[in-house]
Design an enzyme around this catalytic site. Structure first.
Site, PDB file in Angstrom:
ATOM      1  N   LYS A   6      19.335  -0.579  45.657  1.00 26.08           N
ATOM      2  CA  LYS A   6      18.567  -1.890  45.323  1.00 26.08           C
ATOM      3  C   LYS A   6      18.832  -2.671  43.961  1.00 26.08           C
ATOM      4  O   LYS A   6      19.407  -2.035  43.047  1.00 26.08           O
ATOM      5  CB  LYS A   6      16.988  -1.590  45.256  1.00 26.08           C
ATOM      6  CG  LYS A   6      16.254  -2.580  45.116  1.00 26.08           C
ATOM      7  CD  LYS A   6      14.781  -2.111  45.161  1.00 26.08           C
ATOM      8  CE  LYS A   6      13.682  -3.316  45.080  1.00 26.08           C
ATOM      9  NZ  LYS A   6      12.232  -2.846  44.980  1.00 26.08           N
TER      10      LYS A   6
ATOM     11  N   SER B 190       9.663  -5.268  47.992  1.00 22.68           N
ATOM     12  CA  SER B 190      10.730  -5.955  47.436  1.00 22.68           C
ATOM     13  C   SER B 190      12.256  -5.317  47.518  1.00 22.68           C
ATOM     14  O   SER B 190      13.139  -5.984  47.442  1.00 22.68           O
ATOM     15  CB  SER B 190      10.707  -5.867  45.810  1.00 22.68           C
ATOM     16  OG  SER B 190      10.546  -4.575  45.306  1.00 22.68           O
ATOM     17  N   SER B 191      12.200  -3.993  48.393  1.00 20.76           N
ATOM     18  CA  SER B 191      13.384  -3.471  48.761  1.00 20.76           C
ATOM     19  C   SER B 191      13.833  -3.967  50.064  1.00 20.76           C
ATOM     20  O   SER B 191      14.398  -3.347  51.049  1.00 20.76           O
ATOM     21  CB  SER B 191      13.177  -2.175  48.783  1.00 20.76           C
ATOM     22  OG  SER B 191      12.699  -1.690  47.553  1.00 20.76           O
TER      23      SER B 191
ATOM     24  N   ILE C 129       6.218  -0.640  43.990  1.00 15.85           N
ATOM     25  CA  ILE C 129       5.045  -0.679  42.968  1.00 15.85           C
ATOM     26  C   ILE C 129       3.781  -1.052  43.760  1.00 15.85           C
ATOM     27  O   ILE C 129       2.952  -1.172  43.236  1.00 15.85           O
ATOM     28  CB  ILE C 129       5.442  -1.498  41.842  1.00 15.85           C
ATOM     29  CG1 ILE C 129       4.522  -1.632  40.472  1.00 15.85           C
ATOM     30  CG2 ILE C 129       5.511  -2.977  42.329  1.00 15.85           C
ATOM     31  CD1 ILE C 129       4.937  -1.915  39.363  1.00 15.85           C
ATOM     32  N   GLY C 130       3.987  -1.381  45.101  1.00 15.88           N
ATOM     33  CA  GLY C 130       2.624  -2.119  45.649  1.00 15.88           C
ATOM     34  C   GLY C 130       3.112  -1.682  47.420  1.00 15.88           C
ATOM     35  O   GLY C 130       2.342  -2.241  48.093  1.00 15.88           O
ATOM     36  N   GLY C 131       4.104  -1.249  47.495  1.00 13.96           N
ATOM     37  CA  GLY C 131       4.493  -1.023  49.179  1.00 13.96           C
ATOM     38  C   GLY C 131       6.038  -1.474  49.157  1.00 13.96           C
ATOM     39  O   GLY C 131       6.473  -1.766  50.326  1.00 13.96           O
ATOM     40  N   SER C 132       6.629  -1.788  48.083  1.00 15.63           N
ATOM     41  CA  SER C 132       8.084  -2.246  48.139  1.00 15.63           C
ATOM     42  C   SER C 132       9.112  -1.440  48.729  1.00 15.63           C
ATOM     43  O   SER C 132      10.314  -1.992  49.063  1.00 15.63           O
ATOM     44  CB  SER C 132       8.660  -2.438  46.818  1.00 15.63           C
ATOM     45  OG  SER C 132       7.782  -3.613  46.160  1.00 15.63           O
TER      46      SER C 132
END
Length: 578
Positions: free
Chosen positions: A153, A228-229, A249-252
């Site tokens: 990433k 985000s990934s 950090i929240g499901g990334s």
């Protein structure tokens, strides 16, 4: 303001400031004219930075394409399709056994990555130094990932390359050394070869930014790959990588894995080192970020974790607990005691999400596992305190805002008084979580936030122990959303961010695809509240027939191997069903 511009633009600003004629002329026209000129100058420098980044990307892609062409001309016997079809475990075995050469595997994946990137725009830069590592790869033959190409990433540090997080202020700041994860991957014989795209600031589960553009879903270009990934999910889901590293950090990690039909694993925070990685939310501790693997199957995730959890990582980062991978727990076949829930009370699952969960539950029960429905209530107070965006406006200065973030920027950028009035007005028609999101607008790092989360974690663990659970089965966001909807639907993150808040390891396994019946049922979807966001959710996931659908597997903190073992069992049962 001079210091601000100096910090933002460095030498470019010094060159400008040395031109006293321009400064004095602008000053003579008045302070307002000077500030307008400086704003114009700032945008011009931002544009130049973006152009340089795009040029670096294109140069790396062109040089990689030439290298692949040269290799293919000199090695026409290479069976690229066979190489690309192998699982990570099988690929690793054939590399170690000598059946396949690292050169053939490497160039096969680079070639496929270039093809996937042309369709999906999922890469930010090919790491040309990987060819140098390939020449010396024989010295790493004892590594668990010997000869395996690995994608990383954008925010994972690689010496000599930017970790932009999709924001302009992080351009032209190449890493001075490799991150710990990259160093350990190299020590284990893996070859990090490409960096992948992310959303602007990483604080979104879409995948586009003003520097590198929008990434598309490998199964449907009208859909987002998630974030985000997202670049990792798109590249692996499109066949261009067999193993990738993301952050969550929240499901990334879990969201793009679900949207792109691959497996992804968020370990307990700090099980893997984060040293040398870039972030737009450094210093906040209320919701912890985790780095973890993304792959085509669960065995690939486990092999990666086993490789990374080694003495070399523990020496490089002494803050990481020196806990090696427990292969015995991962390989165990003892029946599990599994808890599950189908609806967390905020975002009602889509028809395909609910069906996937029920089918998984039925298969687990038929395989001899005990499945129960514990009273694990999602805590609204915790979400109200931490389910808000970080104060990241400062990192977006000096350039355009990506479309996926515009809705968030508008609501979070309102004056505090306006937010309070707006929250009162819309309270009767929207969920409490959305009111909170609008009203707060930034993360407050107060002690009571941590204490509330800590108390809630112990409440959950007490219920977990009372029910004598091993693991938890729960819904996973899906199917993939239409572009630009993630920024409008932050409440849907409740299924993933809760396990960042609790710091429980969690992973995603694809188990099904959206059917025509699911799409028909979606037409009648009302959600839990019947509010604006429930209606938006229906629009976000419509048109998903044929897209992957996943479930989420969860375990207690530091029980990462048990979580992976549960994921492997779910994967096995669905493979046997097929």
């Amino acid at each position: 303001w001079s210091l601000d511009y100096l910090l933002l633009f460095g030498e470019d600003y010094l060159d400008f400031a040395s031109n006293w004629t321009v400064i004095l002329t602008a000053t003579a026209c008045g302070t307002g004219a000077l500030m307008l000129f400086l704003k114009w100058f700032g945008h011009k420098q931002s544009w130049k930075k973006i152009q340089r980044a795009k040029a670096r990307k294109e140069t790396s892609l062109q040089r990689a394409e030439l290298a692949v062409l040269q290799f293919n001309e000199s090695h026409p016997e290479t069976d690229t399709s066979l190489i690309l079809s192998l699982s990570l475990a099988d690929l690793s075995k054939q590399l170690k056994g000598g059946t396949l050469t690292p050169e053939a595997v490497f160039h096969s994946y680079v070639e496929k990555t270039l093809e996937v990137n042309r369709r999906l725009n999922c890469c930010t830069e090919v790491l040309l130094e990987s060819w140098d590592q390939l020449e010396d790869i024989g010295s790493r033959k004892d590594g668990l990932l010997y000869g395996v190409p690995v994608s990383i990433k954008d925010n994972i540090g690689y010496k000599g390359h930017d970790s932009t997080c999709g924001v302009i202020c992080k351009l032209d700041l190449p890493a001075t050394g490799d991150s710990v994860l990259v160093e350990v991957l190299k020590r284990q014989g893996a070859i990090p070869f490409v960096k992948t795209n992310i959303p602007q600031s990483l604080l979104s589960y879409d995948c586009g930014n003003p520097i590198y553009g929008l990434t598309l879903n490998p199964h449907n270009p009208q859909k987002t790959p998630g974030g985000s990934s997202g670049g990792e999910g798109a590249l692996i889901g499109g066949g261009g990588s067999v193993l990738g590293m993301g952050s969550d950090i929240g499901g990334s990690i879990r969201i793009p894995s679900s949207f792109c039909g691959i497996c992804g694993f968020k370990p307990t925070a700090n099980r893997l080192s984060s040293r040398g990685a870039s972030s737009c939310s450094r210093g906040q501790k209320s919701v912890l970020s985790s780095f973890g693997p993304m792959a085509r199957d669960v065995d690939g995730l486990a092999l990666c974790m086993q490789a990374l959890l080694c003495d070399h990582m523990f020496r490089l980062d002494p803050t990481v607990p020196p806990i090696p991978f427990n292969q015995q727990v991962y390989q165990c076949s003892k029946p599990l005691r599994i808890g599950y829930y189908e609806n967390d009370g905020y975002a009602m699952p889509s028809p395909s999400m609910g069906r996937a969960l029920r089918e998984t539950k039925a298969l687990l029960e038929s395989a001899g596992h005990t499945v129960s429905n514990p009273q694990l209530q999602t805590d609204l107070l915790c979400l109200q305190k931490v389910f808000t965006p970080l104060d990241f406006f400062h990192i977006l200065k000096g350039g355009p805002v990506d479309p996926s973030l515009r809705v968030q920027i508008i609501s979070y950028g309102l004056p505090r008084t306006v937010k309070k009035i707006l929250s009162i007005l819309i309270n009767p028609i929207v969920s409490a979580l959305q009111v909170c999101s609008i009203q707060r607008g930034r993360l407050k790092l107060y002690c009571d936030v941590y204490q509330t989360a800590n108390d809630y974690m112990h409440e959950v663990m007490a219920e977990w122990r009372r029910c004598e659970l091993d693991v938890l089965l729960c819904p996973m966001m899906g199917p993939a959303y239409n572009h630009n909807y993630p920024g409008k639907l932050t409440s849907a993150l409740s299924y993933t961010i809760m396990y960042n808040l609790l710091n429980f390891p969690a992973g995603v396994v694809p188990v099904s695809t959206v059917t025509a019946e699911d799409e028909e049922e979606l037409r009648h979807y009302k959600g839990n509240y019947g509010d604006l966001w429930d209606k938006l959710y229906r629009k976000a996931v419509t048109g998903g027939e044929g897209l992957p659908v996943a479930v989420q597997c969860v375990a207690l903190p530091w029980q990462d191997e048990l979580c992976l073992r549960f994921m492997r069992e779910v994967e096995r049962l669905f493979r046997e069903k097929k």
